[in-house]
Design an enzyme around this catalytic site. Sequence first.
Site, PDB file in Angstrom:
ATOM      1  N   SER A 240      30.038  93.580  93.357  1.00 46.82           N
ATOM      2  CA  SER A 240      29.176  93.879  92.221  1.00 46.82           C
ATOM      3  C   SER A 240      29.809  95.014  91.433  1.00 46.82           C
ATOM      4  O   SER A 240      30.862  95.541  91.816  1.00 46.82           O
ATOM      5  CB  SER A 240      27.782  94.291  92.699  1.00 46.82           C
ATOM      6  OG  SER A 240      27.865  95.510  93.439  1.00 46.82           O
ATOM      7  N   LYS A 241      29.178  95.420  90.339  1.00 42.63           N
ATOM      8  CA  LYS A 241      29.750  96.486  89.522  1.00 42.63           C
ATOM      9  C   LYS A 241      29.901  97.785  90.307  1.00 42.63           C
ATOM     10  O   LYS A 241      30.862  98.525  90.114  1.00 42.63           O
ATOM     11  CB  LYS A 241      28.895  96.715  88.276  1.00 42.63           C
ATOM     12  CG  LYS A 241      29.086  95.633  87.224  1.00 42.63           C
ATOM     13  CD  LYS A 241      28.423  96.009  85.912  1.00 42.63           C
ATOM     14  CE  LYS A 241      28.730  94.949  84.849  1.00 42.63           C
ATOM     15  NZ  LYS A 241      28.115  95.303  83.548  1.00 42.63           N
ATOM     16  N   ARG A 242      28.954  98.060  91.206  1.00 37.33           N
ATOM     17  CA  ARG A 242      29.070  99.301  91.975  1.00 37.33           C
ATOM     18  C   ARG A 242      30.240  99.235  92.958  1.00 37.33           C
ATOM     19  O   ARG A 242      30.771 100.252  93.380  1.00 37.33           O
ATOM     20  CB  ARG A 242      27.767  99.589  92.734  1.00 37.33           C
ATOM     21  CG  ARG A 242      27.469  98.635  93.874  1.00 37.33           C
ATOM     22  CD  ARG A 242      26.101  98.949  94.487  1.00 37.33           C
ATOM     23  NE  ARG A 242      25.740  98.001  95.517  1.00 37.33           N
ATOM     24  CZ  ARG A 242      26.065  98.127  96.784  1.00 37.33           C
ATOM     25  NH1 ARG A 242      26.773  99.175  97.187  1.00 37.33           N
ATOM     26  NH2 ARG A 242      25.706  97.221  97.671  1.00 37.33           N
ATOM     27  N   HIS A 243      30.661  98.016  93.324  1.00 33.65           N
ATOM     28  CA  HIS A 243      31.810  97.855  94.213  1.00 33.65           C
ATOM     29  C   HIS A 243      33.135  97.886  93.448  1.00 33.65           C
ATOM     30  O   HIS A 243      34.184  98.111  94.029  1.00 33.65           O
ATOM     31  CB  HIS A 243      31.733  96.512  94.961  1.00 33.65           C
ATOM     32  CG  HIS A 243      30.594  96.406  95.928  1.00 33.65           C
ATOM     33  ND1 HIS A 243      29.612  95.463  95.792  1.00 33.65           N
ATOM     34  CD2 HIS A 243      30.292  97.120  97.020  1.00 33.65           C
ATOM     35  CE1 HIS A 243      28.746  95.581  96.785  1.00 33.65           C
ATOM     36  NE2 HIS A 243      29.125  96.581  97.542  1.00 33.65           N
ATOM     37  N   GLY A 244      33.093  97.558  92.171  1.00 36.09           N
ATOM     38  CA  GLY A 244      34.332  97.487  91.404  1.00 36.09           C
ATOM     39  C   GLY A 244      34.494  96.215  90.610  1.00 36.09           C
ATOM     40  O   GLY A 244      35.580  95.913  90.122  1.00 36.09           O
TER      41      GLY A 244
END
Length: 470
Positions: A240-244
């Site tokens: 996800s965006k928080r993961h990259g």
Amino acid sequence: MSVIVRFAPSPTGYLHIGSARTALFNWLFARHHKGKMLLRVEDTDRARSTQEAVEAIYKGLEWLGIDWDETPVHQFDRIERHVEVAQELLKKGLAYPCYCTPEELDTMRDAARAKNLPPRYDGRWRDRAPEEAPPGIKPVIRFKAPQDGSTVIHDLVQGEVQVSNSQLDDLIILRTDGTPTYNLSVIVDDHDMGITHVIRGDDHLTNTFRQFQIYKAMDWKIPHFAHIPLIHGADGAKLSKRHGALGVEAYRDMGYLPEALRNYLLRLGWSHGDEEIISTEKAIEWFDLDHVGKSPARFDFVKLANLNGHYIRETSNDHLANLLIPFMEAKGILLNIEAINILKRGMPGLKQRAKTLEELAENALFYVAPFSLEEGAQELLEADGQDILQLMEGHLASLPEIQWTEKGLEDYAREIAEENDLKLGKIAGPLRAALTGKTVSPSVFEILHVLGKDKSLERLRKNISSKISK
């Protein structure tokens, strides 16, 4: 056989980091085998495809150092060819018009869900005559998929994979408006472009079973397939965006170097022994599909930052200084030639501690922009710190320019320390605070040398006062 691969992004947004890795694997495979990598823009979704996204994909690939052979193909331009193949399947009796109403399709889905089964079309129009069609219903065209046996694919990453044909329903190949669907268009394009190897994410595996059947129906040569596992976050969850899960341009703007990101993406799901730092030349020499793992790779920002720090240290000082220009501009600092030259001279010490260009720019600000004193630096310039500043300013002012080198300055400071029964650190602390406003920095003697005699003395004199701002 000459290898021909393709990277086929949909221009509905940025170049996703997972797509960038797919492009990299295709590119390395082609270059390793001295073949071609073609670029195909899959822009048949006209509602979501934009020219801005196409340009973002081009720029993202170029920034990563991934080039392609021949002029990019736009899938939308080939719709007539896709329809032509659908009509050929119809003539062969391998496709048929389906006149199901939306209500009928909803009923089928509801019935499947009630049995905890995936929604499937039940084939009710496979063998019915068009004359039985209800009035006012435009048909879709469905591929008449085999119903018995299994479809088996010898995947170059996953090994032998198969699915019972009873689990695959009759795929729509033309919509009610006559436009082709993805699974038809991609087959026709891959065939016409002479693609020998289809390297893509394993989320396409179900599509591949369906496409495999159409290849056989058309009696076309089937390419080799290689389905690479997706990228997950460091916690094992879907990326996800928080993961990259960001666009390539976001990594550029965060201060990652393209060669570092390329090296990191290479190691996400592919390995060559214990090698971590892999040059482009070595990557091309070593890359093949037999070392691609079957398990999802995990994206880890800490590992990426550490790798980026290595590449920053290996990058030339002049190049780094030029790369910092947009990062400084984003902070409102416009660099003139003199400032850029100061950054170039200061880069050896600065780049040892930075892991991104953003961090490097932040650490370099004291060289090229006005600064205020950090709390710790303020404390160093109080009490006896003032005495040390006055002592050093007087001695440094008399030091000949020829001795204003990092080594010359350090040797001189040691002499002064010994003469005044001081430790060198006792002198370095106030000097650092006055020169940088910080308590942590590159060597204070390197800073004196980089700034030059006049600027260094100017900063020292500015801080020799009982009115140091609180």
